[in-house]
Design an enzyme around this catalytic site. Sequence first.
Site, PDB file in Angstrom:
ATOM      1  N   GLU A 272       0.813  -1.092  -0.146  1.00  0.00           N
ATOM      2  CA  GLU A 272      -0.017  -0.121  -0.080  1.00  0.00           C
ATOM      3  C   GLU A 272       0.760   1.383   0.220  1.00  0.00           C
ATOM      4  O   GLU A 272       0.489   2.230  -0.815  1.00  0.00           O
ATOM      5  CB  GLU A 272      -1.019   0.207   1.139  1.00  0.00           C
ATOM      6  CG  GLU A 272      -2.071  -0.837   1.251  1.00  0.00           C
ATOM      7  CD  GLU A 272      -3.012  -0.844   0.050  1.00  0.00           C
ATOM      8  OE1 GLU A 272      -3.178   0.314  -0.446  1.00  0.00           O
ATOM      9  OE2 GLU A 272      -3.546  -1.686  -0.253  1.00  0.00           O
TER      10      GLU A 272
ATOM     11  N   SER B 221     -50.769 -11.747 -19.172  1.00  0.00           N
ATOM     12  CA  SER B 221     -51.795 -10.699 -19.399  1.00  0.00           C
ATOM     13  C   SER B 221     -51.760  -9.428 -18.582  1.00  0.00           C
ATOM     14  O   SER B 221     -52.227  -8.446 -19.078  1.00  0.00           O
ATOM     15  CB  SER B 221     -52.980 -11.526 -19.358  1.00  0.00           C
ATOM     16  OG  SER B 221     -53.362 -12.461 -20.131  1.00  0.00           O
TER      17      SER B 221
END
Length: 777
Positions: A116, A396
């Site tokens: 890091e 539907s």
Amino acid sequence: MRIGNKNMATNSPEQKNTRMARLHANDGAKKARPVLRVIKWLFLLFFLLIISGIGVFAYYAKDAPSISTSKLQSGGTSSFYTTDGKFLMSLDSQTRVYAKDSAIPQTLKDAVVSIEDKRFYSESLGIDPLRIVSSFLTNVKSSNTVAGGSTITQQLVKLTCFSTASSQRTLSRKAQEAWLAMKVEREHSKDQILEFYINKVYMNYGTYGMGTAANYYYGKSLKQLDLAQLALLAGMPNAPVAYNPYLYPKKAKYRRDLVLKAMYDNKKITKKQYLAAKAEDVQKGLKKHTTSTESKLRKVDDAYIKEAIAEVQADGYDPYNDNLKITININQAAQNKLYSLANSGSVAFTSKKMQIGATVINPKNGHVIAILGGRKLPSVQLGLDRAVQTGRSTGSTIKPVLDYAPAIQYLNWGTSHILQDTKYTYPGTNIQLYDWDNTYQGSMSMRYALVQSRNVPAVRTLNEVGISRASLFARKLGVNVSANAGLSTAIGADASSLQMAAAYGAFATMGVYRKPQFVSKIETADGQVRKYNSAGKRVMKKSTAYMITDMLKGVFTSGTGTTAKVSGIYEAGKTGTVKYSDSDLVKYPSYSSTPKDSWFVGYTKQYSIGIWTGYDNLKDGTISGVGQYSAQLIYKYMMSYLMADEDSTDWEKPATVVKKRIVKNTEDKVASPGQPYTWELFVKGHSPTDADYVSSSSDTSTASSSAVTSSVKSSSSSSFSKSSSSSSSSEKSSSSSSSSSSSAASSSSAASSSQSSEAPKTEENKRDNNNDDKQDN
């Protein structure tokens, strides 16, 4: 001679050279002056820039949020709150194991620093100017953000006080971040800073901090882990989900090996240690998780939390690292009720494997108040959410959205408009369309066709409207239907319960659509507040919404949804079923008399509910017996619960709708006294001309049953025909042949969208639309 000698003396070579040198010097000085002035001004400009930079830095830094030891030690998890300000839950689902500096192995510290921020211990300011410049040049060269310039201290500050959202990466934020990093460096030692960082980072599965992760992944403390395991943990914060060793071992190994290489390059481990750790299986020692420790609340709310997280992430925030306070629109009591209905046995399903996806929306503001991702589910955090699946046909329930509402909106059809339920073959194909009963019933009103869910009239309607125009209308309601879709989409389109509930919500609000939202507000750690409001947008005329709603009321009284009826309230809704495709039936021929999917979507003025039921996989079974009514019953009990303390009022007929008594079995013949009639609705300006029988405002709501033509009989058979697929005895296969005919019918539907039959009405329609819009506004 003396004078001559004197002149000769003054013109000696030495004197001449001296004079020439002086002249050159003067010329050089003259030439140098502009350069010196430029240098002087550049220096002054640079000095002013430095001063200005310091001023800007100080200006932004003065508003930096406070930072304390307790904040640095706290976890970075986000929390969820209800709209009344009550805490609901935290994303941190694991008991936090805070590792003090003495409990953190030096190997882990070396691993974190190496990967890091390798100059961490030599930085005295908390920022690294060299790294910032280096990362800037690297990113410019790659035309992408591939390298970061933040130190561990800056990352700690960001996780503690700021959001990681790209929209928050401003000059002011960077200045405040740098200022706080320097403050942290002044007030804490390097080991303390590293301790805070190691205990704050997100490590997936609701774990924060590497001490917690060591316990979750290995069931051990940090000091009990070997080099390879510590390197894996050190590399995970970069992308904890992508480097998950359980699900993505190859990616996890790649990241772990990068950490090991960084440690070797940084002279923290020997080559022998590096090679040995690199050769170790990345899944060595991983703890098996056979049970979940999640709370019951997290299980009940899982689908809702998943969608809320997705909304937050879509706006650029990271809920796992940004320490956010997220206010969501959930109604926890309603969420509990919906979950209970599907899981407690109060509503029967065909089998344990039969699934459900359900959504409850407040159509007045677009707030999703409850959502159900499935039933009888294992304790899987952020699991499959069937409520937002868009790969299942609606059956539907699409008819009001795609067929009949556009017909009213664009063609100004009245509810008595006559449609033909006769033999029909998709244009350009030999594919014949059937209704659930394999019969054709001849002429019928639009109202009857919708209430009884007849398929052929719906397809004929879409053909007249035109698929391009109808699909645009549906998209405005949040249902994505392609303009190149086939005519079979008239009886079934792919959508989710979330989309359908929101679309029907636009009918409930008289034509105003609001995009469904899970999140109400986000507050960042530094006090920034982002509020979310789903601004309503008018997507149809009031006349269209009112007339659709009036017809859909009949579904509960005389149509296909009588099982869903809630007594004493004003409601409208629609059933939907989907049959199995021919290819499905080849594998499972016994499924021919049962539906593949069963839907119900219904609404009042206060709530809109969309429900899908079915199976995840063909082999899991089919909907039969009591399962045919599960969707309707879930709706009925849920709406009864929601409306228990609500005042149910009817929708008010707008001035742009005319109500008249029409002779039965006719489209526009005004009934004389003594003639059998039905009350029908018309768009103002498109109604029968006889005004003597226009109803007054005191007329009761149109009775759906009166719309049924006397020549048509409803089927009372409870058995399913060969092509049936209904959740009620009168609606079967509402999306008959949708999969097989979609592509075949696409060319004909495209042609239908450009028909010129409505051309003579264009200007008249525009005038009426303008008048109606004025009324709506």
